[in-house]
Design an enzyme around this catalytic site. Structure first.
Site, mmCIF file in Angstrom:
data_model
loop_
_atom_site.group_PDB
_atom_site.id
_atom_site.type_symbol
_atom_site.label_atom_id
_atom_site.label_comp_id
_atom_site.label_asym_id
_atom_site.label_seq_id
_atom_site.Cartn_x
_atom_site.Cartn_y
_atom_site.Cartn_z
ATOM 1 N N ASN A 9 17.214 4.209 37.606
ATOM 2 C CA ASN A 9 16.301 3.229 38.204
ATOM 3 C C ASN A 9 16.849 2.890 39.586
ATOM 4 O O ASN A 9 17.822 2.148 39.706
ATOM 5 C CB ASN A 9 16.238 1.974 37.324
ATOM 6 C CG ASN A 9 15.390 0.883 37.975
ATOM 7 O OD1 ASN A 9 14.658 1.141 38.924
ATOM 8 N ND2 ASN A 9 15.499 -0.335 37.463
ATOM 9 N N LYS A 11 15.491 1.199 41.842
ATOM 10 C CA LYS A 11 15.008 -0.118 42.300
ATOM 11 C C LYS A 11 14.490 0.006 43.746
ATOM 12 O O LYS A 11 13.982 1.049 44.123
ATOM 13 C CB LYS A 11 16.111 -1.171 42.170
ATOM 14 C CG LYS A 11 16.792 -1.146 40.810
ATOM 15 C CD LYS A 11 17.616 -2.351 40.550
ATOM 16 C CE LYS A 11 18.390 -2.175 39.253
ATOM 17 N NZ LYS A 11 18.951 -3.388 38.736
ATOM 18 N N HIS A 91 10.558 -4.381 33.225
ATOM 19 C CA HIS A 91 11.958 -4.583 33.632
ATOM 20 C C HIS A 91 12.207 -6.080 33.837
ATOM 21 O O HIS A 91 11.330 -6.805 34.309
ATOM 22 C CB HIS A 91 12.234 -3.800 34.923
ATOM 23 C CG HIS A 91 13.699 -3.710 35.234
ATOM 24 N ND1 HIS A 91 14.391 -4.751 35.794
ATOM 25 C CD2 HIS A 91 14.600 -2.717 35.040
ATOM 26 C CE1 HIS A 91 15.661 -4.392 35.939
ATOM 27 N NE2 HIS A 91 15.808 -3.166 35.482
ATOM 28 N N GLU A 93 13.735 -7.633 36.033
ATOM 29 C CA GLU A 93 13.539 -8.094 37.413
ATOM 30 C C GLU A 93 12.063 -8.354 37.698
ATOM 31 O O GLU A 93 11.709 -9.223 38.484
ATOM 32 C CB GLU A 93 14.141 -7.065 38.391
ATOM 33 C CG GLU A 93 15.670 -7.110 38.347
ATOM 34 C CD GLU A 93 16.366 -5.833 38.753
ATOM 35 O OE1 GLU A 93 15.712 -4.928 39.312
ATOM 36 O OE2 GLU A 93 17.587 -5.728 38.500
ATOM 37 N N GLU A 163 17.909 -3.904 27.459
ATOM 38 C CA GLU A 163 18.620 -4.268 28.673
ATOM 39 C C GLU A 163 18.933 -5.761 28.653
ATOM 40 O O GLU A 163 18.122 -6.580 29.119
ATOM 41 C CB GLU A 163 17.760 -3.958 29.897
ATOM 42 C CG GLU A 163 17.459 -2.492 30.077
ATOM 43 C CD GLU A 163 17.411 -2.137 31.551
ATOM 44 O OE1 GLU A 163 18.210 -1.312 31.971
ATOM 45 O OE2 GLU A 163 16.600 -2.726 32.278
ATOM 46 N N GLY A 169 23.232 -5.330 36.583
ATOM 47 C CA GLY A 169 23.725 -5.504 37.948
ATOM 48 C C GLY A 169 24.879 -6.484 38.050
ATOM 49 O O GLY A 169 25.235 -6.922 39.139
ATOM 50 N N SER A 209 24.733 -2.207 33.578
ATOM 51 C CA SER A 209 26.045 -1.862 34.138
ATOM 52 C C SER A 209 26.694 -0.637 33.488
ATOM 53 O O SER A 209 27.909 -0.609 33.275
ATOM 54 C CB SER A 209 26.981 -3.075 34.070
ATOM 55 O OG SER A 209 26.454 -4.132 34.835
#
Ligand code: PEP
Length: 246
Positions: A9, A11, A91, A93, A163, A169, A209
């Site tokens: 990904n 991003k 996701h 985010e 996730e 991150g 991560s």
């Protein structure tokens, strides 16, 4: 045997030139293995041209509506017409910064499936929810609401991705045991809501991560079928080490 898969990904990273160089480097290093690259929308066409049968191309999002007056949005039909095979849906985010809820995510999954895309459905708890101890309930709600009205045939093209938000991150990875607990829980949920056969077949990735230094340990767990990789996927040699660890 369940399918194992590593998904990058990217991003909102890379210029077009950087993306081209990254794909070329990945192709030079990947050997006979396979990986999926979820690149920014603007790079999809070029990525698709550069990809060969060792690289699947995915988008990171799609619109929850089919088509029409939704300025700036990208439809499932548009993605399919590029030859895109995968799309990340839900996701954390997108949930956090763009207020996507389980209803939106359910609509996106349906559009993706209708357009023969394989959606990669992300779910996972926040640190607060984990600390409170009700994370499995949260995950059950996320997964069930996202999959609302999908039948077994629909689900056969869906990839799941656990996730935990606190691991994305942050450099803080879930322990292999923490991830395995959730993967087993979700597989059981699919078994109860659909069938044991489907539960045994569905691919459940871990994301948060993942790096070359922890990938092997994570992949030892029997219900972890690969990874969704953010930061570490922007470096070709680091990413390929993860691909080779599966
Ligand atoms: C992600 O973006 O899905 C992700 C897992 O990111 P990272 O690997 O950087 O934690």
């Amino acid at each position: 045997m369940r399918r194992k898969i590593i998904v990058a990904n990217w991003k909102m990273n890379t210029s077009l030139d950087e993306a081209i160089n990254l794909i070329i480097d990945i192709k030079n290093l990947i050997g006979d293995d396979y990986a999926v690259l979820c690149v920014p929308y603007t790079h999809l066409g070029t990525a698709q041209e550069l990809a060969d049968d060792r690289i699947g191309i995915g988008a990171q999002n799609l619109c929850s509506r089919e088509e029409g007056a939704y300025t700036g949005e990208i439809s499932g039909k548009m993605l399919a017409s590029f030859g895109v095979e995968y799309v990340i849906v839900g996701h954390s985010e997108r949930r956090k910064y763009f207020s996507e809820n389980n209803t939106d995510i359910n609509a996106k999954l349906k559009i993706a499936i209708k357009n023969d895309l394989s959606p990669i459905l992300c779910f996972g708890e926040s640190l607060e929810q984990r600390d409170k101890g009700n994370y499995l309930e949260i995950i059950k709600t996320q997964v069930e609401e996202a999959l609302q009205d999908l039948n077994a045939q629909d689900l056969s093209s869906v990839i799941l991705a656990y996730e935990p938000i606190w691991a994305i991150g942050t450099g803080q990875t879930a322990s292999p045991q923490q991830a395995q607990e959730v993967h087993v829980f979700v597989r059981k949920l699919i078994s109860e809501n659909y069938s044991p056969e489907l539960a045994n077949k569905i691919c459940i990735l871990y994301g948060g991560s993942v790096k070359s230094s922890n990938a092997k340990e994570i992949f030892k767990e029997k219900d972890i079928d690969g990874a969704l990789v953010g930061g570490a996927s922007l470096n070709a040699s680091e990413f390929i080490k993860i691909v080779k660890a599966i």
